[in-house]
Design a protein around this motif. Sequence first.
Motif, PDB file in Angstrom:
ATOM      1  N   ASP A 227      20.444 -28.802  17.208  1.00  0.00           N
ATOM      2  CA  ASP A 227      19.744 -27.620  17.663  1.00  0.00           C
ATOM      3  C   ASP A 227      18.267 -27.775  17.306  1.00  0.00           C
ATOM      4  OD1 ASP A 227      19.775 -25.132  18.661  1.00  0.00           O
ATOM      5  OD2 ASP A 227      20.425 -24.117  16.830  1.00  0.00           O
ATOM      6  N   ILE A 228      17.367 -27.138  18.043  1.00  0.00           N
ATOM      7  CA  ILE A 228      15.974 -27.125  17.588  1.00  0.00           C
ATOM      8  C   ILE A 228      15.792 -25.889  16.703  1.00  0.00           C
ATOM      9  CG2 ILE A 228      13.552 -26.907  18.264  1.00  0.00           C
ATOM     10  CD1 ILE A 228      14.188 -28.654  20.691  1.00  0.00           C
ATOM     11  N   GLU A 229      15.568 -26.136  15.418  1.00  0.00           N
ATOM     12  CA  GLU A 229      15.405 -25.032  14.459  1.00  0.00           C
ATOM     13  C   GLU A 229      14.125 -24.269  14.779  1.00  0.00           C
ATOM     14  OE1 GLU A 229      16.823 -22.741  11.661  1.00  0.00           O
ATOM     15  OE2 GLU A 229      17.783 -24.694  11.749  1.00  0.00           O
ATOM     16  N   GLY A 230      13.094 -25.030  15.164  1.00  0.00           N
ATOM     17  CA  GLY A 230      11.847 -24.379  15.521  1.00  0.00           C
ATOM     18  C   GLY A 230      10.688 -25.355  15.534  1.00  0.00           C
ATOM     19  N   MET A 231       9.631 -24.954  16.222  1.00  0.00           N
ATOM     20  CA  MET A 231       8.386 -25.725  16.216  1.00  0.00           C
ATOM     21  C   MET A 231       7.453 -25.050  15.224  1.00  0.00           C
ATOM     22  SD  MET A 231       7.969 -26.539  20.211  1.00  0.00           S
ATOM     23  CE  MET A 231       9.242 -27.483  21.033  1.00  0.00           C
ATOM     24  N   LEU A 232       6.822 -25.861  14.406  1.00  0.00           N
ATOM     25  CA  LEU A 232       5.978 -25.322  13.339  1.00  0.00           C
ATOM     26  C   LEU A 232       4.529 -25.730  13.584  1.00  0.00           C
ATOM     27  CD1 LEU A 232       5.727 -23.986  10.483  1.00  0.00           C
ATOM     28  CD2 LEU A 232       6.028 -26.295   9.541  1.00  0.00           C
ATOM     29  N   LEU A 233       3.670 -24.743  13.758  1.00  0.00           N
ATOM     30  CA  LEU A 233       2.249 -25.030  13.956  1.00  0.00           C
ATOM     31  C   LEU A 233       1.597 -25.298  12.603  1.00  0.00           C
ATOM     32  CD1 LEU A 233       1.854 -22.300  16.640  1.00  0.00           C
ATOM     33  CD2 LEU A 233       1.308 -24.707  17.032  1.00  0.00           C
TER      34      LEU A 233
ATOM     35  N   LYS B 103       3.109 -19.979  24.458  1.00  0.00           N
ATOM     36  CA  LYS B 103       3.366 -19.665  25.869  1.00  0.00           C
ATOM     37  C   LYS B 103       4.506 -20.537  26.417  1.00  0.00           C
ATOM     38  CE  LYS B 103       0.628 -21.004  29.281  1.00  0.00           C
ATOM     39  NZ  LYS B 103      -0.753 -21.269  29.751  1.00  0.00           N
ATOM     40  N   HIS B 104       4.448 -21.840  26.101  1.00  0.00           N
ATOM     41  CA  HIS B 104       5.454 -22.780  26.624  1.00  0.00           C
ATOM     42  C   HIS B 104       6.815 -22.632  25.964  1.00  0.00           C
ATOM     43  CE1 HIS B 104       3.211 -25.226  29.392  1.00  0.00           C
ATOM     44  NE2 HIS B 104       2.221 -25.336  28.525  1.00  0.00           N
ATOM     45  N   PHE B 105       6.811 -22.373  24.642  1.00  0.00           N
ATOM     46  CA  PHE B 105       8.071 -22.482  23.894  1.00  0.00           C
ATOM     47  C   PHE B 105       8.503 -21.183  23.213  1.00  0.00           C
ATOM     48  CE2 PHE B 105       6.097 -26.742  23.881  1.00  0.00           C
ATOM     49  CZ  PHE B 105       7.092 -27.443  24.538  1.00  0.00           C
ATOM     50  N   SER B 106       7.786 -20.095  23.492  1.00  0.00           N
ATOM     51  CA  SER B 106       7.980 -18.750  22.917  1.00  0.00           C
ATOM     52  C   SER B 106       8.932 -18.654  21.718  1.00  0.00           C
ATOM     53  CB  SER B 106       8.370 -17.756  24.011  1.00  0.00           C
ATOM     54  OG  SER B 106       9.537 -18.203  24.652  1.00  0.00           O
TER      55      SER B 106
ATOM     56  N   MET C 109      11.040 -20.536  20.441  1.00  0.00           N
ATOM     57  CA  MET C 109      11.322 -21.728  19.636  1.00  0.00           C
ATOM     58  C   MET C 109      10.256 -21.959  18.551  1.00  0.00           C
ATOM     59  SD  MET C 109      12.413 -24.122  22.788  1.00  0.00           S
ATOM     60  CE  MET C 109      12.509 -25.689  21.971  1.00  0.00           C
ATOM     61  N   VAL C 110       9.209 -21.126  18.544  1.00  0.00           N
ATOM     62  CA  VAL C 110       8.098 -21.358  17.610  1.00  0.00           C
ATOM     63  C   VAL C 110       8.242 -20.447  16.381  1.00  0.00           C
ATOM     64  CG1 VAL C 110       5.585 -21.495  17.377  1.00  0.00           C
ATOM     65  CG2 VAL C 110       6.642 -21.834  19.615  1.00  0.00           C
ATOM     66  N   PHE C 111       8.116 -21.044  15.187  1.00  0.00           N
ATOM     67  CA  PHE C 111       8.158 -20.228  13.965  1.00  0.00           C
ATOM     68  C   PHE C 111       6.996 -19.243  13.966  1.00  0.00           C
ATOM     69  CE2 PHE C 111      10.592 -23.864  12.207  1.00  0.00           C
ATOM     70  CZ  PHE C 111      11.652 -23.164  11.631  1.00  0.00           C
ATOM     71  N   GLU C 112       7.234 -18.056  13.440  1.00  0.00           N
ATOM     72  CA  GLU C 112       6.147 -17.068  13.310  1.00  0.00           C
ATOM     73  C   GLU C 112       5.125 -17.553  12.285  1.00  0.00           C
ATOM     74  OE1 GLU C 112       7.514 -13.090  12.505  1.00  0.00           O
ATOM     75  OE2 GLU C 112       8.936 -13.201  14.178  1.00  0.00           O
ATOM     76  N   THR C 113       5.616 -18.197  11.236  1.00  0.00           N
ATOM     77  CA  THR C 113       4.718 -18.710  10.201  1.00  0.00           C
ATOM     78  C   THR C 113       3.873 -19.849  10.763  1.00  0.00           C
ATOM     79  OG1 THR C 113       6.372 -18.209   8.520  1.00  0.00           O
ATOM     80  CG2 THR C 113       4.618 -19.744   7.894  1.00  0.00           C
ATOM     81  N   ILE C 114       2.572 -19.790  10.492  1.00  0.00           N
ATOM     82  CA  ILE C 114       1.665 -20.876  10.880  1.00  0.00           C
ATOM     83  C   ILE C 114       1.063 -21.449   9.586  1.00  0.00           C
ATOM     84  CG2 ILE C 114      -0.502 -21.424  12.073  1.00  0.00           C
ATOM     85  CD1 ILE C 114       0.174 -19.254  14.122  1.00  0.00           C
TER      86      ILE C 114
END
Length: 255
Positions: free
Chosen positions: A177-183, A202-205, A207-212
């Motif tokens: 699974d994709i746990e998330g994308m981390l900026l 925009k692209h991955f809504s 799937m992106v962690f809220e934490t940056i």
Amino acid sequence: MGKIIAIANQKGGVGKTTTSVNLAASLGVLEKKVLLIDADPQANASSGLGVDVDEVQVGSYQVLEHTKTAIEAIVKSNAPNVDIIPAHIDLVAIEIELVDKDEREYMLKSAIIDLKEQYDYILIDCAPSLGLLTLNALTASDSVIIPIQCEYFALEGLGKLLNTIKSVQKIHNEALDIEGMLLTMYDSRLRLSNQVVEEVQKHFSDMVFETIIQRNVRLGEAPSYGESIINYDVSSKGASNYLSLAKELIKKNEL
């Protein structure tokens, strides 16, 4: 039953090891039992948690080769509740050595599967490539965290990684699974940083962690002292970012 999470991106310098070390330490501080597996021949995650890399006799190399068990390779790190299977430069040779083995993509999985009972989280710091080492990590994992730096070319190569994940799902590990994308490496003063954040969201809504993870001098200094940011400077921006990520991960997995 623990969860195995690979931290992967074939691009170098995106904050993979920084994330592996500091997420592990943050989860440990939040009283989770964590194992970090260093699957990168550069062994930066090992030295980042206080392991003397030159002294490593048994590590991820022997575990992948199946000459030692994972239990034999585990050492205590200097972060509370965090154990580590360290790496050594020898790991460079593993791709060549595994090439003609049967089930070569499953060597890590079969070595660590029993450890899930003993840990809440098992994190794997992947090498910056899409070779056999990373393939082993993805095959062994329940999910993957993808660090993306907020800089030019951030999304370059992401398609390749997502395709690799797709093919692993198809052939070796359909439960991945994709746990998330981390900026990572975010600098609010830079227009480019903000553009990358917008683009990725925009692209991955979902799937992106809220934490940056923000750019932070202390975060860059900590590894040279062999410490996580939590040990090195718990009041820093970097520490609060990674604690926030750990809380977000726990919340997501306990829902």
